[in-house]
Design a protein around this motif. Structure first.
Motif, PDB file in Angstrom:
ATOM      1  N   MET A   1      21.117 -26.832  36.355  1.00 26.39           N
ATOM      2  CA  MET A   1      21.207 -25.378  36.220  1.00 26.39           C
ATOM      3  C   MET A   1      20.739 -24.964  34.830  1.00 26.39           C
ATOM      4  N   THR A   2      19.918 -23.929  34.761  1.00 22.56           N
ATOM      5  CA  THR A   2      19.352 -23.508  33.481  1.00 22.56           C
ATOM      6  C   THR A   2      20.394 -22.776  32.630  1.00 22.56           C
ATOM      7  N   ILE A   3      20.072 -22.634  31.340  1.00 29.47           N
ATOM      8  CA  ILE A   3      20.949 -21.901  30.422  1.00 29.47           C
ATOM      9  C   ILE A   3      21.085 -20.450  30.874  1.00 29.47           C
ATOM     10  N   ARG A   4      19.991 -19.883  31.336  1.00 29.04           N
ATOM     11  CA  ARG A   4      20.016 -18.486  31.781  1.00 29.04           C
ATOM     12  C   ARG A   4      20.948 -18.307  32.976  1.00 29.04           C
ATOM     13  N   GLU A   5      20.903 -19.244  33.908  1.00 21.72           N
ATOM     14  CA  GLU A   5      21.764 -19.165  35.086  1.00 21.72           C
ATOM     15  C   GLU A   5      23.233 -19.338  34.701  1.00 21.72           C
ATOM     16  N   ARG A   6      23.500 -20.280  33.801  1.00 26.31           N
ATOM     17  CA  ARG A   6      24.881 -20.476  33.344  1.00 26.31           C
ATOM     18  C   ARG A   6      25.387 -19.234  32.605  1.00 26.31           C
ATOM     19  N   SER A   7      24.508 -18.662  31.801  1.00 25.87           N
ATOM     20  CA  SER A   7      24.874 -17.458  31.054  1.00 25.87           C
ATOM     21  C   SER A   7      25.250 -16.320  31.999  1.00 25.87           C
ATOM     22  N   VAL A  75      22.824 -21.521  22.755  1.00 22.23           N
ATOM     23  CA  VAL A  75      22.704 -22.572  23.775  1.00 22.23           C
ATOM     24  C   VAL A  75      23.957 -23.439  23.811  1.00 22.23           C
ATOM     25  N   ILE A  79      26.677 -23.817  27.011  1.00 20.66           N
ATOM     26  CA  ILE A  79      26.978 -25.132  27.602  1.00 20.66           C
ATOM     27  C   ILE A  79      28.473 -25.429  27.509  1.00 20.66           C
ATOM     28  N   TYR A  82      30.547 -23.046  29.795  1.00 22.85           N
ATOM     29  CA  TYR A  82      30.370 -23.375  31.210  1.00 22.85           C
ATOM     30  C   TYR A  82      31.175 -24.618  31.581  1.00 22.85           C
TER      31      TYR A  82
END
Length: 369
Positions: A1-7, A75, A79, A82
């Motif tokens: 999962m990308t950083i953008r999606e986690r954000s 970042v 992480i 999440y």
């Protein structure tokens, strides 16, 4: 999962009280010291998943606060948050299955999903809930609120899931709902896109006059309307336009509207739209709360008076120099006498304490009993 999606998942799932060690015990709507500058006053206000500082003039989300408190990069903060709050659901006190819904990753639909679920959960007033709401409104001396709001197609609801019916939902339109606790008498949050609400009780008579009473919350605005109904015998002075901010975080939206109104007035004057005896200068009467956030917002808005002074804009006719764009005199009509002291000579000195519109109105009503 990308950083953008986690954000996206973090922003749609976590609240400020869940991730902050400084603001974890602060209620929504509380005025607090801002951690992003050396704040000697309580310049910021708490919202469910963010805070807004009126000194910084900036909104800070849950990730911003977590980054600052833990000295992390963006970042690293995403992480860590999440892994700590989302992946390990059992340790997260407010966890639910919302983040599993892939729609939260769609930025454009984020607010719509939230409000659609809320709309499905709302139920209209029945005999029991109407009595419960009416009792609360009468305690605040705004008993005609249901009928008044109905004129503007604004309605009160309760949640089907709320067993004890302690929270009311006020639907301003299909895209904007606010939640308010009857138990704590506190604003709880927003569903959809928070925006200014404009009320004009008689558009045919009063809609053409650009005078506005500006209130922070719905109850304050209703108190003013009730006061006008009870006290204003002359129709010409009653029910001018009303603007409800719904949140002091919307002060910039109000400021933009004020500036647009002033600039249109200046343009109309220069184009010879008005005769001198029909000059329609916009005037905004501020009734914001007397807490730190309300006072800072008031001071910020008052700066527009200097910007739109007649000397600066050189109008042929016009009254900015006489009245000013912003007026706070009406705010102080709500001062109440806290105590009266007597000097050795027997002269009475009144000491005043400011009350917001709703409190001031309630005080007057209680003293009439």
């Amino acid at each position: 999962m990308t950083i953008r999606e986690r954000s996206a998942i973090i922003k749609s799932t976590l609240e400020l009280c869940d991730i902050s060690t400084i603001y974890n015990e602060k209620r929504i709507g509380s005025s607090v010291r801002c951690i992003f500058h050396e704040d000697k006053h309580k310049s910021a206000q708490i919202y469910p998943n963010s805070m807004y500082c009126f000194a910084c003039r900036q909104k800070f989300g849950v990730i911003d606060v977590y980054m600052h408190e833990n000295n992390l990069s963006y970042v690293d903060a995403v992480i860590e948050m999440y892994n700590k709050y989302i992946s390990n659901q059992t340790s997260f006190k407010s966890s639910n299955n919302q983040f599993k819904n892939n729609n939260v990753l769609n930025k454009g639909n984020k607010g719509n999903n939230n409000i659609e679920a809320t709309l499905e959960d709302l139920e209209e007033l029945n005999s029991y809930t109407k009595r419960k709401l009416q009792k609360y409104l009468e305690e605040r001396h705004i008993p005609k609120s249901i009928a008044i709001f109905k004129k503007f197609d604004i309605h009160f609801y309760f949640s089907k899931k709320d067993k004890y019916k302690n929270n009311i939902y006020i639907k301003f339109n299909e895209n904007f709902i606010i939640t308010f606790s009857l138990a704590t008498k506190k604003y709880k949050g927003v569903r959809g896109k928070s925006e200014l609400t404009f009320l004009t009780l008689d558009k045919e008579i009063y809609g053409k006059y650009p005078y506005y009473n500006c209130f922070e919350g719905w109850a304050d605005a209703l108190s003013y309307i009730h006061y006008e109904i009870d006290n204003c015998k002359e129709k010409s002075t009653a029910f001018i336009n009303i603007i409800i901010l719904n949140s002091v975080a919307n002060v910039n939206k109000l400021k933009n509207f004020m500036e647009e109104s002033a600039q249109k007035y200046i343009e109309d004057i220069r184009n010879g739209v008005y005769e001198e005896d029909e000059d329609q200068m916009p005037i905004f009467f501020l009734h914001l709360d007397s807490d730190e956030a309300g006072n800072v917002a008031t001071e910020e808005l008052l700066k527009l008076n200097e910007k739109y002074d007649t000397k600066n804009i050189k109008l042929k006719i016009g009254k900015f120099d006489a009245y000013g764009l912003i007026n706070v005199d009406r705010r102080y009509e709500l001062l109440i006498v806290e105590e009266i002291e007597k000097t050795p000579e027997g002269k009475e000195i009144k000491k005043f304490k400011f009350k917001d519109c709703n409190e001031g109105y309630c005080h007057r009503k209680n003293n009439q009993k």
